[in-house]
Design an enzyme around this catalytic site. Sequence first.
Site, PDB file in Angstrom:
ATOM      1  N   MET A   1      38.310  -4.448  56.499  1.00 20.12           N
ATOM      2  CA  MET A   1      38.211  -3.223  55.696  1.00 20.12           C
ATOM      3  C   MET A   1      38.956  -3.439  54.385  1.00 20.12           C
ATOM      4  O   MET A   1      40.050  -4.002  54.387  1.00 20.12           O
ATOM      5  CB  MET A   1      38.861  -2.059  56.452  1.00 20.12           C
TER       6      MET A   1
ATOM      7  N   ASP B   1      38.635  -1.191  50.351  1.00 25.52           N
ATOM      8  CA  ASP B   1      38.860   0.111  49.690  1.00 25.52           C
ATOM      9  C   ASP B   1      38.477   1.343  50.518  1.00 25.52           C
ATOM     10  O   ASP B   1      37.429   1.347  51.167  1.00 25.52           O
ATOM     11  CB  ASP B   1      37.988   0.244  48.437  1.00 25.52           C
TER      12      ASP B   1
ATOM     13  N   PHE C   1      28.979  -1.481  47.478  1.00 22.06           N
ATOM     14  CA  PHE C   1      30.358  -1.437  46.985  1.00 22.06           C
ATOM     15  C   PHE C   1      30.900  -0.002  46.958  1.00 22.06           C
ATOM     16  O   PHE C   1      30.205   0.945  47.297  1.00 22.06           O
ATOM     17  CB  PHE C   1      30.411  -2.043  45.579  1.00 22.06           C
ATOM     18  N   SER C   2      32.126   0.108  46.455  1.00 18.15           N
ATOM     19  CA  SER C   2      32.872   1.369  46.525  1.00 18.15           C
ATOM     20  C   SER C   2      32.229   2.522  45.757  1.00 18.15           C
ATOM     21  O   SER C   2      31.429   2.309  44.842  1.00 18.15           O
ATOM     22  CB  SER C   2      34.281   1.141  45.979  1.00 18.15           C
TER      23      SER C   2
ATOM     24  N   ARG D   1      31.069  -0.683  38.059  1.00 19.73           N
ATOM     25  CA  ARG D   1      31.095  -0.268  39.471  1.00 19.73           C
ATOM     26  C   ARG D   1      32.091   0.848  39.781  1.00 19.73           C
ATOM     27  O   ARG D   1      32.842   1.287  38.946  1.00 19.73           O
ATOM     28  CB  ARG D   1      31.415  -1.477  40.357  1.00 19.73           C
ATOM     29  N   ASP D   2      32.040   1.265  41.054  1.00 16.01           N
ATOM     30  CA  ASP D   2      32.996   2.172  41.699  1.00 16.01           C
ATOM     31  C   ASP D   2      32.973   3.584  41.117  1.00 16.01           C
ATOM     32  O   ASP D   2      33.986   4.090  40.612  1.00 16.01           O
ATOM     33  CB  ASP D   2      34.422   1.581  41.622  1.00 16.01           C
TER      34      ASP D   2
HETATM   35  C1  FRU Z   1      38.164  -3.147  44.750  1.00 10.51           C
HETATM   36  C2  FRU Z   1      36.769  -3.716  44.844  1.00 10.51           C
HETATM   37  C3  FRU Z   1      35.780  -2.815  44.141  1.00 10.51           C
HETATM   38  C4  FRU Z   1      34.492  -3.116  44.829  1.00 10.51           C
HETATM   39  C5  FRU Z   1      34.921  -3.409  46.231  1.00 10.51           C
HETATM   40  C6  FRU Z   1      34.150  -4.491  46.916  1.00 10.51           C
HETATM   41  O1  FRU Z   1      39.000  -3.567  45.757  1.00 10.51           O
HETATM   42  O2  FRU Z   1      36.740  -5.019  44.322  1.00 10.51           O
HETATM   43  O3  FRU Z   1      35.752  -2.961  42.753  1.00 10.51           O
HETATM   44  O4  FRU Z   1      33.589  -2.059  44.752  1.00 10.51           O
HETATM   45  O5  FRU Z   1      36.289  -3.761  46.179  1.00 10.51           O
HETATM   46  O6  FRU Z   1      34.422  -4.554  48.282  1.00 10.51           O
END
Ligand code: FRU
Length: 492
Positions: free
Chosen positions: A42, A44, A106-107, A167-168
Amino acid sequence: MPAELMKQKINHAQEFIDSHKSSALKGHWRQQFHFMPEVGWMNDPNGMIEYHGKYHFFYQYNPFTPFWDSMYWGHAVSDDMIHWEYLPPALAPSEDYDNHQKGGCFSGSAIEKDGRLFLIYTGTYNNGDGFKQVQCVAYSDDGIHFAKYEGNPVLTAPEGYEEANFRDPCVWEHEGNYYMVCGASKDHLAQALLFKSSDLFHWDFVNVLAESYGDLGYMWECPDFFELDGRYVLLISPMGAGNRTAIYLVGDFDYNTGKFTYVINGNSDNGFDFYAPKSFKDHKGRRMVVAWANEWDWMPRWKDWGPTYKENWCGSFNLIREVKLNKDNTLSFLPIEEYQAIRTEGTERTFLEVSDIPFTISEERQACEIQAVIDLTSSDALQVVFSLKGNNEYHLDLILDLEHQMVTLDRNQADGWSRGETHTELKKHDRNNLTLDIFIDRSSVEVFIEDYHTVLSSNVFAADNQLKNTVYAVGGTCRLKKLKTFQMAVGE
Ligand code: FRU
């Protein structure tokens, strides 16, 4: 059929979890009161939200091995953020826009709209012309089974931005519109980009919310933006800003221009293991943050992800912290009050004088809390050292250097595995008292000092007999107005 593929992958993952969790659940390094997965890797926290009366936590998840790989979204629900029920993964990589073998889903964030639960996440792929990151939507009516939106992706990197660094998404609602902030990179400098939508599916670029001028890195992962008591807070997880990997910025935001200007630039945590904090607000109006208690291999102090892969798991969250705005616009981070309910037996001592002979603080406990107040007016020690999780060989040291106003967390002798030390300034906001609240779990120590203004978090992969917590003074004596301990135990 694409929708079928996600279902199949989730079912397969769940079967794998069910058949592998029992051995992982026996792992002796497993945390007792911190959130962690049943089995596998695990990182984020993603999309923490209160939905239909329950707290939902999602997380970057690879159930199949204790290492990062192609990411699913793990999912768990709780009534109190202490006891968790694991649900099947919410998202699995399944579409041509989110199925990168070393990427996946991803996040991102969760938001409720018209009773539906929406997940906004980053899809990653590579069709042979480079790694791409795009924003995508999935939704659910029961809060358990999600369908990806047919019109995905809903957003791609604007012209001139790196497609591999976009991202994110952090999403919120304001006066009937939806806003999204994404981490981005341009000319090798980090930016947080702001977008706006009326329906969560169609997004328009508004402005560069905030950016790095070199001082704050080349890419901001997991930007998190929220209002707190009339001011605005941007949490960033910068790449390329040295040891500063969890930064908060506090200032003002104008919805008309989409610009955020900050007056305070601080660290959300000064320890080793705290990254990608994600915030959420609950029905009590509390703004809380949850973060991944580990580091990436590109970070200056990273050594590895710890030995727990031998137990078939890796990764836990830090204590859930409530964010408070101080008068000087700095932030404090307080463990949520729910942890008080798992305190069991305790001891309390007052007006203790501590010398260079280590004083034993607590009974031998794997999970405990230690609260202390140092009387600065009558202590003449140059340093006060809390030596935690010790046995005859190992100990994690928290060194309060009163002479030079520095705090050091030294984990070089912590467990025969971890390495390094971190330093941060002792601010002495209160000239009379120095307060400490220390939370020790099976594999972590989190220290909140100076009325929760400063936090230092570290993993410690201790042997079973590392149970000793002591305090001693160097170069004088230290007077403790209060020394309180609690055992922490999560009951049924
Ligand atoms: C941050 C990150 C995010 C990405 C995710 C991938 O820890 O690198 O930028 O979305 O983890 O698992």
